[in-house]
Design an enzyme around this catalytic site. Sequence first.
Site, PDB file in Angstrom:
ATOM      1  N   SER A   8       1.448   3.399 -16.264  1.00 50.06           N
ATOM      2  CA  SER A   8       2.736   2.902 -15.771  1.00 50.06           C
ATOM      3  C   SER A   8       3.082   1.601 -16.479  1.00 50.06           C
ATOM      4  O   SER A   8       2.410   0.582 -16.295  1.00 50.06           O
ATOM      5  CB  SER A   8       2.674   2.668 -14.261  1.00 50.06           C
ATOM      6  OG  SER A   8       3.799   1.901 -13.871  1.00 50.06           O
ATOM      7  N   HIS A  33       4.353   6.671 -17.638  1.00 55.01           N
ATOM      8  CA  HIS A  33       5.013   6.674 -16.331  1.00 55.01           C
ATOM      9  C   HIS A  33       6.045   5.542 -16.312  1.00 55.01           C
ATOM     10  O   HIS A  33       5.723   4.389 -16.588  1.00 55.01           O
ATOM     11  CB  HIS A  33       3.950   6.477 -15.249  1.00 55.01           C
ATOM     12  CG  HIS A  33       4.450   6.617 -13.855  1.00 55.01           C
ATOM     13  ND1 HIS A  33       4.671   7.840 -13.252  1.00 55.01           N
ATOM     14  CD2 HIS A  33       4.765   5.682 -12.924  1.00 55.01           C
ATOM     15  CE1 HIS A  33       5.084   7.648 -12.010  1.00 55.01           C
ATOM     16  NE2 HIS A  33       5.163   6.346 -11.788  1.00 55.01           N
ATOM     17  N   ASP A  35       8.806   3.663 -14.094  1.00 58.45           N
ATOM     18  CA  ASP A  35       9.206   3.414 -12.702  1.00 58.45           C
ATOM     19  C   ASP A  35      10.594   2.786 -12.626  1.00 58.45           C
ATOM     20  O   ASP A  35      10.790   1.647 -13.052  1.00 58.45           O
ATOM     21  CB  ASP A  35       8.223   2.424 -12.060  1.00 58.45           C
ATOM     22  CG  ASP A  35       6.889   3.061 -11.750  1.00 58.45           C
ATOM     23  OD1 ASP A  35       6.876   4.093 -11.047  1.00 58.45           O
ATOM     24  OD2 ASP A  35       5.853   2.524 -12.197  1.00 58.45           O
ATOM     25  N   MET A  37      13.498   1.322 -10.210  1.00 60.19           N
ATOM     26  CA  MET A  37      13.692   0.780  -8.846  1.00 60.19           C
ATOM     27  C   MET A  37      15.089   0.190  -8.732  1.00 60.19           C
ATOM     28  O   MET A  37      15.552  -0.501  -9.653  1.00 60.19           O
ATOM     29  CB  MET A  37      12.674  -0.319  -8.582  1.00 60.19           C
ATOM     30  CG  MET A  37      11.237   0.126  -8.751  1.00 60.19           C
ATOM     31  SD  MET A  37      10.124  -1.231  -8.396  1.00 60.19           S
ATOM     32  CE  MET A  37       8.554  -0.456  -8.779  1.00 60.19           C
ATOM     33  N   HIS A  66       9.851   8.169 -12.709  1.00 62.37           N
ATOM     34  CA  HIS A  66       9.709   8.119 -11.252  1.00 62.37           C
ATOM     35  C   HIS A  66      10.895   7.328 -10.699  1.00 62.37           C
ATOM     36  O   HIS A  66      10.952   6.112 -10.843  1.00 62.37           O
ATOM     37  CB  HIS A  66       8.364   7.426 -10.946  1.00 62.37           C
ATOM     38  CG  HIS A  66       8.076   7.223  -9.495  1.00 62.37           C
ATOM     39  ND1 HIS A  66       7.060   6.399  -9.052  1.00 62.37           N
ATOM     40  CD2 HIS A  66       8.651   7.733  -8.372  1.00 62.37           C
ATOM     41  CE1 HIS A  66       7.025   6.410  -7.740  1.00 62.37           C
ATOM     42  NE2 HIS A  66       7.980   7.205  -7.296  1.00 62.37           N
ATOM     43  N   MET A  68      12.724   5.633  -7.996  1.00 66.51           N
ATOM     44  CA  MET A  68      12.667   5.041  -6.644  1.00 66.51           C
ATOM     45  C   MET A  68      14.046   4.471  -6.343  1.00 66.51           C
ATOM     46  O   MET A  68      14.253   3.262  -6.237  1.00 66.51           O
ATOM     47  CB  MET A  68      11.581   3.951  -6.612  1.00 66.51           C
ATOM     48  CG  MET A  68      10.181   4.558  -6.641  1.00 66.51           C
ATOM     49  SD  MET A  68       8.909   3.344  -6.978  1.00 66.51           S
ATOM     50  CE  MET A  68       8.938   3.385  -8.765  1.00 66.51           C
ATOM     51  N   MET A 137       2.465   9.043  -3.150  1.00 66.47           N
ATOM     52  CA  MET A 137       2.319   7.591  -3.288  1.00 66.47           C
ATOM     53  C   MET A 137       1.091   7.148  -2.497  1.00 66.47           C
ATOM     54  O   MET A 137       0.934   7.488  -1.324  1.00 66.47           O
ATOM     55  CB  MET A 137       3.558   6.871  -2.753  1.00 66.47           C
ATOM     56  CG  MET A 137       4.807   7.013  -3.604  1.00 66.47           C
ATOM     57  SD  MET A 137       4.603   6.565  -5.341  1.00 66.47           S
ATOM     58  CE  MET A 137       4.077   4.854  -5.225  1.00 66.47           C
ATOM     59  N   PHE A 143       6.090  -2.054  -5.937  1.00 68.71           N
ATOM     60  CA  PHE A 143       5.414  -3.079  -6.730  1.00 68.71           C
ATOM     61  C   PHE A 143       4.126  -2.521  -7.321  1.00 68.71           C
ATOM     62  O   PHE A 143       3.448  -1.715  -6.679  1.00 68.71           O
ATOM     63  CB  PHE A 143       5.059  -4.292  -5.865  1.00 68.71           C
ATOM     64  CG  PHE A 143       6.262  -4.919  -5.217  1.00 68.71           C
ATOM     65  CD1 PHE A 143       7.064  -5.813  -5.925  1.00 68.71           C
ATOM     66  CD2 PHE A 143       6.607  -4.603  -3.909  1.00 68.71           C
ATOM     67  CE1 PHE A 143       8.194  -6.371  -5.335  1.00 68.71           C
ATOM     68  CE2 PHE A 143       7.734  -5.155  -3.311  1.00 68.71           C
ATOM     69  CZ  PHE A 143       8.524  -6.044  -4.030  1.00 68.71           C
ATOM     70  N   ASP A 175      -0.120   7.896  -7.351  1.00 68.87           N
ATOM     71  CA  ASP A 175       0.451   6.669  -7.921  1.00 68.87           C
ATOM     72  C   ASP A 175       0.215   5.497  -6.973  1.00 68.87           C
ATOM     73  O   ASP A 175       0.701   5.503  -5.847  1.00 68.87           O
ATOM     74  CB  ASP A 175       1.960   6.915  -8.107  1.00 68.87           C
ATOM     75  CG  ASP A 175       2.684   5.761  -8.778  1.00 68.87           C
ATOM     76  OD1 ASP A 175       2.034   4.774  -9.166  1.00 68.87           O
ATOM     77  OD2 ASP A 175       3.926   5.869  -8.914  1.00 68.87           O
ATOM     78  N   GLY A 177      -2.527   1.740  -7.058  1.00 64.93           N
ATOM     79  CA  GLY A 177      -3.857   1.200  -6.772  1.00 64.93           C
ATOM     80  C   GLY A 177      -5.002   1.980  -7.368  1.00 64.93           C
ATOM     81  O   GLY A 177      -6.115   1.949  -6.836  1.00 64.93           O
ATOM     82  N   GLY A 197      -1.059   1.482 -13.498  1.00 62.48           N
ATOM     83  CA  GLY A 197      -0.372   0.385 -14.172  1.00 62.48           C
ATOM     84  C   GLY A 197      -1.349  -0.716 -14.500  1.00 62.48           C
ATOM     85  O   GLY A 197      -1.787  -0.884 -15.648  1.00 62.48           O
TER      86      GLY A 197
HETATM   87  C1  DX5 Z   1       4.767   1.441  -7.539  1.00 57.95           C
HETATM   88  C2  DX5 Z   1       4.961   2.241  -8.790  1.00 57.95           C
HETATM   89  C3  DX5 Z   1       3.715   2.446  -9.548  1.00 57.95           C
HETATM   90  C4  DX5 Z   1       3.056   1.203 -10.070  1.00 57.95           C
HETATM   91  C5  DX5 Z   1       1.576   1.426  -9.998  1.00 57.95           C
HETATM   92  O1  DX5 Z   1       5.875   1.522  -6.735  1.00 57.95           O
HETATM   93  O2  DX5 Z   1       5.492   3.524  -8.494  1.00 57.95           O
HETATM   94  O3  DX5 Z   1       3.862   3.404 -10.589  1.00 57.95           O
HETATM   95  O4  DX5 Z   1       3.412   0.861 -11.382  1.00 57.95           O
HETATM   96  O5  DX5 Z   1       0.946   0.255 -10.330  1.00 57.95           O
HETATM   97  P1  DX5 Z   1      -0.598  -0.004 -10.048  1.00 57.95           P
HETATM   98  O6  DX5 Z   1      -1.358   1.034 -10.788  1.00 57.95           O
HETATM   99  O7  DX5 Z   1      -0.788  -1.387 -10.576  1.00 57.95           O
HETATM  100  O8  DX5 Z   1      -0.801   0.093  -8.561  1.00 57.95           O
HETATM  101 ZN    ZN Z   2       5.464   5.133 -10.055  1.00 58.06          ZN
END
Ligand code: DX5
Ligand code: ZN
Length: 220
Positions: A8, A33, A35, A37, A66, A68, A137, A143, A175, A177, A197
């Site tokens: 990500s 990936h 993201d 937002m 993705h 959001m 998720m 974040f 996706d 952590g 990420g």
């Molecule tokens: C969060 C995103 C993720 C994020 C994951 O809302 O959808 O894709 O980048 O980041 P890490 O891997 O650091 O949790």
């Molecule tokens: Zn994502």
Amino acid sequence: MRRILAPSILSADFKTLGEQMKATEESGAEYIHFDVMDGIFVPSISFGMPVLSSIRGATGQVMDVHLMITEPARYVEEFAQCGADIITIHLEACEDPGAALDKIHGCGKKAGISIKPGTPVEALEPYFDQAEMFLMMSVEPGFGGQSFIPDSLGRIRDLRKRLDERGIEKDIEVDGGLYHSNVGDVLQAGANVIVSGSGVFKGDIRKNTVEFMEILRTYE
Ligand code: DX5
Ligand code: ZN
């Protein structure tokens, strides 16, 4: 099932984004990936169409977008034109998720549907035939850098079981952590597309990616 890593870029250093993407590609990551937002469906704002247009073609990786954003169907055509290969919408963000998935298919792209940690797994069942990918998720979307919610393991297992019972072999993406330390549990639970990420872009990107790929291969 093939195991795929989707770094990500939310956690990348944008000064050298193309080079960092290339490092993940050369180390075995098949997807990127992306993201998006909108500050409404999730509290933060990230990046959108112009950034996707700019990075498309920087590598040969699959662009895994993705969304959001509220009522994502409004932007499906634009993201498709800007280089998305897979477009994932949030079930919670749509008045009619099925129509949004149809729109993605209408643009000739693969369609994914995602649920937040508090949405019951069975809410995905009506889309089992329609979507190509199901995104669970494992943090509240919005974040990077959050901690994996342990309940997610049971939810992934539940989803894989429901798909298996119907003889459906489709991708489960997870996706939030994910690091070398916990990705094995997620693969074991039935996921096959891994988003990371911080786990990829913080520190040595090549080394991080290679280590992820070694773990992924042990579950093939
Ligand atoms: C969060 C995103 C993720 C994020 C994951 O809302 O959808 O894709 O980048 O980041 P890490 O891997 O650091 O949790
Ligand atoms: Zn994502």
